[in-house]
Design a protein around this motif. Structure first.
Motif, PDB file in Angstrom:
ATOM      1  N   PRO A  87       0.811  -1.231   0.000  1.00 29.05           N
ATOM      2  CA  PRO A  87       0.000   0.000   0.000  1.00 29.05           C
ATOM      3  C   PRO A  87       0.838   1.273   0.000  1.00 29.05           C
ATOM      4  O   PRO A  87       0.437   2.279  -0.601  1.00 29.05           O
ATOM      5  N   ALA A  88       1.978   1.246   0.665  1.00 25.07           N
ATOM      6  CA  ALA A  88       2.817   2.444   0.707  1.00 25.07           C
ATOM      7  C   ALA A  88       3.374   2.757  -0.673  1.00 25.07           C
ATOM      8  O   ALA A  88       3.381   3.918  -1.114  1.00 25.07           O
ATOM      9  N   VAL A  89       3.829   1.726  -1.383  1.00 29.78           N
ATOM     10  CA  VAL A  89       4.346   1.932  -2.736  1.00 29.78           C
ATOM     11  C   VAL A  89       3.245   2.451  -3.649  1.00 29.78           C
ATOM     12  O   VAL A  89       3.457   3.350  -4.472  1.00 29.78           O
ATOM     13  N   ALA A  90       2.032   1.920  -3.483  1.00 30.37           N
ATOM     14  CA  ALA A  90       0.909   2.361  -4.306  1.00 30.37           C
ATOM     15  C   ALA A  90       0.613   3.847  -4.086  1.00 30.37           C
ATOM     16  O   ALA A  90       0.412   4.607  -5.040  1.00 30.37           O
ATOM     17  N   LEU A  91       0.602   4.278  -2.816  1.00 26.69           N
ATOM     18  CA  LEU A  91       0.331   5.688  -2.517  1.00 26.69           C
ATOM     19  C   LEU A  91       1.438   6.596  -3.040  1.00 26.69           C
ATOM     20  O   LEU A  91       1.174   7.677  -3.591  1.00 26.69           O
ATOM     21  N   LEU A  92       2.686   6.174  -2.864  1.00 28.93           N
ATOM     22  CA  LEU A  92       3.803   6.991  -3.347  1.00 28.93           C
ATOM     23  C   LEU A  92       3.785   7.091  -4.867  1.00 28.93           C
ATOM     24  O   LEU A  92       4.088   8.150  -5.437  1.00 28.93           O
ATOM     25  N   THR A  93       3.423   6.017  -5.537  1.00 32.77           N
ATOM     26  CA  THR A  93       3.345   6.031  -6.996  1.00 32.77           C
ATOM     27  C   THR A  93       2.267   6.999  -7.462  1.00 32.77           C
ATOM     28  O   THR A  93       2.468   7.755  -8.422  1.00 32.77           O
ATOM     29  N   ARG A  94       1.140   6.998  -6.795  1.00 36.21           N
ATOM     30  CA  ARG A  94       0.066   7.927  -7.159  1.00 36.21           C
ATOM     31  C   ARG A  94       0.469   9.371  -6.877  1.00 36.21           C
ATOM     32  O   ARG A  94       0.046  10.296  -7.579  1.00 36.21           O
ATOM     33  N   HIS A  95       1.281   9.565  -5.853  1.00 37.02           N
ATOM     34  CA  HIS A  95       1.742  10.920  -5.519  1.00 37.02           C
ATOM     35  C   HIS A  95       2.613  11.496  -6.630  1.00 37.02           C
ATOM     36  O   HIS A  95       2.644  12.718  -6.816  1.00 37.02           O
ATOM     37  N   MET A  96       3.293  10.623  -7.372  1.00 36.95           N
ATOM     38  CA  MET A  96       4.186  11.078  -8.441  1.00 36.95           C
ATOM     39  C   MET A  96       3.456  11.999  -9.422  1.00 36.95           C
ATOM     40  O   MET A  96       3.997  13.023  -9.861  1.00 36.95           O
ATOM     41  N   ALA A  97       2.225  11.642  -9.754  1.00 35.24           N
ATOM     42  CA  ALA A  97       1.474  12.439 -10.735  1.00 35.24           C
ATOM     43  C   ALA A  97       1.151  13.836 -10.227  1.00 35.24           C
ATOM     44  O   ALA A  97       0.964  14.763 -11.015  1.00 35.24           O
ATOM     45  N   THR A  98       1.114  14.017  -8.924  1.00 31.60           N
ATOM     46  CA  THR A  98       0.722  15.313  -8.360  1.00 31.60           C
ATOM     47  C   THR A  98       1.889  16.305  -8.296  1.00 31.60           C
ATOM     48  O   THR A  98       1.660  17.503  -8.113  1.00 31.60           O
ATOM     49  N   VAL A  99       3.132  15.810  -8.404  1.00 36.08           N
ATOM     50  CA  VAL A  99       4.279  16.709  -8.250  1.00 36.08           C
ATOM     51  C   VAL A  99       4.876  17.134  -9.590  1.00 36.08           C
ATOM     52  O   VAL A  99       5.748  18.008  -9.634  1.00 36.08           O
ATOM     53  N   SER A 100       4.425  16.538 -10.690  1.00 32.21           N
ATOM     54  CA  SER A 100       4.954  16.922 -11.989  1.00 32.21           C
ATOM     55  C   SER A 100       4.549  18.349 -12.328  1.00 32.21           C
ATOM     56  O   SER A 100       3.397  18.747 -12.146  1.00 32.21           O
ATOM     57  N   ALA A 101       5.512  19.125 -12.824  1.00 32.14           N
ATOM     58  CA  ALA A 101       5.220  20.506 -13.198  1.00 32.14           C
ATOM     59  C   ALA A 101       4.448  20.573 -14.503  1.00 32.14           C
ATOM     60  O   ALA A 101       3.832  21.594 -14.823  1.00 32.14           O
ATOM     61  N   ASN A 102       4.462  19.498 -15.280  1.00 27.08           N
ATOM     62  CA  ASN A 102       3.768  19.463 -16.563  1.00 27.08           C
ATOM     63  C   ASN A 102       2.394  18.841 -16.357  1.00 27.08           C
ATOM     64  O   ASN A 102       2.256  17.638 -16.198  1.00 27.08           O
ATOM     65  N   ARG A 103       1.360  19.670 -16.352  1.00 29.60           N
ATOM     66  CA  ARG A 103       0.003  19.198 -16.088  1.00 29.60           C
ATOM     67  C   ARG A 103      -0.836  19.087 -17.368  1.00 29.60           C
ATOM     68  O   ARG A 103      -2.062  19.048 -17.307  1.00 29.60           O
ATOM     69  N   ALA A 104      -0.177  19.041 -18.517  1.00 27.34           N
ATOM     70  CA  ALA A 104      -0.914  18.934 -19.778  1.00 27.34           C
ATOM     71  C   ALA A 104      -1.658  17.605 -19.848  1.00 27.34           C
ATOM     72  O   ALA A 104      -1.279  16.627 -19.192  1.00 27.34           O
ATOM     73  N   ASP A 105      -2.719  17.551 -20.656  1.00 30.92           N
ATOM     74  CA  ASP A 105      -3.464  16.297 -20.759  1.00 30.92           C
ATOM     75  C   ASP A 105      -2.671  15.274 -21.571  1.00 30.92           C
ATOM     76  O   ASP A 105      -1.654  15.588 -22.194  1.00 30.92           O
ATOM     77  N   GLU A 106      -3.145  14.040 -21.558  1.00 32.55           N
ATOM     78  CA  GLU A 106      -2.392  12.941 -22.166  1.00 32.55           C
ATOM     79  C   GLU A 106      -2.146  13.155 -23.650  1.00 32.55           C
ATOM     80  O   GLU A 106      -1.059  12.856 -24.162  1.00 32.55           O
ATOM     81  N   GLY A 107      -3.136  13.683 -24.365  1.00 35.24           N
ATOM     82  CA  GLY A 107      -2.976  13.893 -25.798  1.00 35.24           C
ATOM     83  C   GLY A 107      -1.826  14.835 -26.120  1.00 35.24           C
ATOM     84  O   GLY A 107      -1.046  14.598 -27.039  1.00 35.24           O
TER      85      GLY A 107
END
Length: 241
Positions: free
Chosen positions: A73-93
């Motif tokens: 569970p800790a690895v899962a939460l940390l992995t999800r946190h990765m998306a929140t710290v990226s400076a590039n918030r553009a959509d997937e396309g």
């Protein structure tokens, strides 16, 4: 005596139970709470680099604890946190389009050419990449020359930290060497004919020529008087210049 035997048997059974209990919880001996605490409060992880380091450490802790990082569970939460710290918030396309565009740019300006311009001295990672890509380019040239399997050898010599080292194609009637650095600018590729075991004088070419293996193979055959078999249909894809 029968009573004593039953007592000894009881002690043995207790010891076995303790051994089983220790075995079942052995993985917990090496586990630590830090990754769980960090996952619950990741406020200190404000960059991709810091979060990646935390994930790597958490995976290492899982390995020491005998826990699968895929379900931790800790690895899962940390992995999800990765998306929140990226400076590039553009959509997937948008992100996919940017990656595709960058791939096309790199095809026009390959890494091998960039390394030749910047040099790889005192940079172990860059030198390793040079030797990897350089060997691939030399193998493409060997195929373009129609050299059969077992009729040539490709050697990679890394040299000292202040040198690029070199990649050498050695065949019965031709030798080609690739090396980069300021001393070799514009003359990164040296080639010569080998006749009767005797090496002829070197000729030189730019690394850009090597990145077009079919055309460069024609040049080598003209310059060195070599015959070139028909090009095989399965020649690897040409590197872009």
């Amino acid at each position: 005596m029968p009573v004593l035997r039953r007592k000894e048997g009881g002690e043995g059974c207790a010891q076995e139970k303790r051994a089983v209990l220790i075995s079942e919880h052995a993985s917990m001996i090496y586990d630590v709470p830090f990754r769980h605490q960090q996952a619950l409060d990741p406020s200190a992880l404000t960059t991709v680099t810091a979060t990646l380091h935390a994930i790597e450490k958490a995976v290492e802790d899982c390995r020491n604890a005998g826990v699968s990082p895929e379900s931790d569970p800790a690895v899962a939460l940390l992995t999800r946190h990765m998306a929140t710290v990226s400076a590039n918030r553009a959509d997937e396309g948008v992100l996919r389009a940017a990656c595709t565009r960058r791939v096309e740019e790199l095809k026009r300006f390959p890494t091998l050419l960039a390394l030749a311009i910047r040099g790889v001295e005192y940079d172990a990672a860059a030198k390793a990449r040079f030797h990897e890509d350089g060997k691939r380019a030399i193998l493409l040239l060997a195929s373009a020359l129609g050299l059969g399997v077992g009729s040539y050898e490709v050697r990679s010599v890394t040299g000292t930290v202040d040198q690029s080292g070199y990649i050498l194609l050695a065949a019965t009637d031709v030798a080609v060497m690739l090396q980069i650095g300021a001393r070799h600018e514009g003359r990164e590729v040296s080639y010569r004919a080998v006749s009767g075991g005797l090496e002829q004088p070197n000729r030189f070419a730019s690394i850009r020529d090597l990145l077009k293996p079919d055309r460069f193979a024609d040049r080598l055959c003209r310059d060195l008087g070599l015959s070139r078999p028909g090009r095989p249909n399965d020649l690897p894809t040409q590197l872009a210049a």
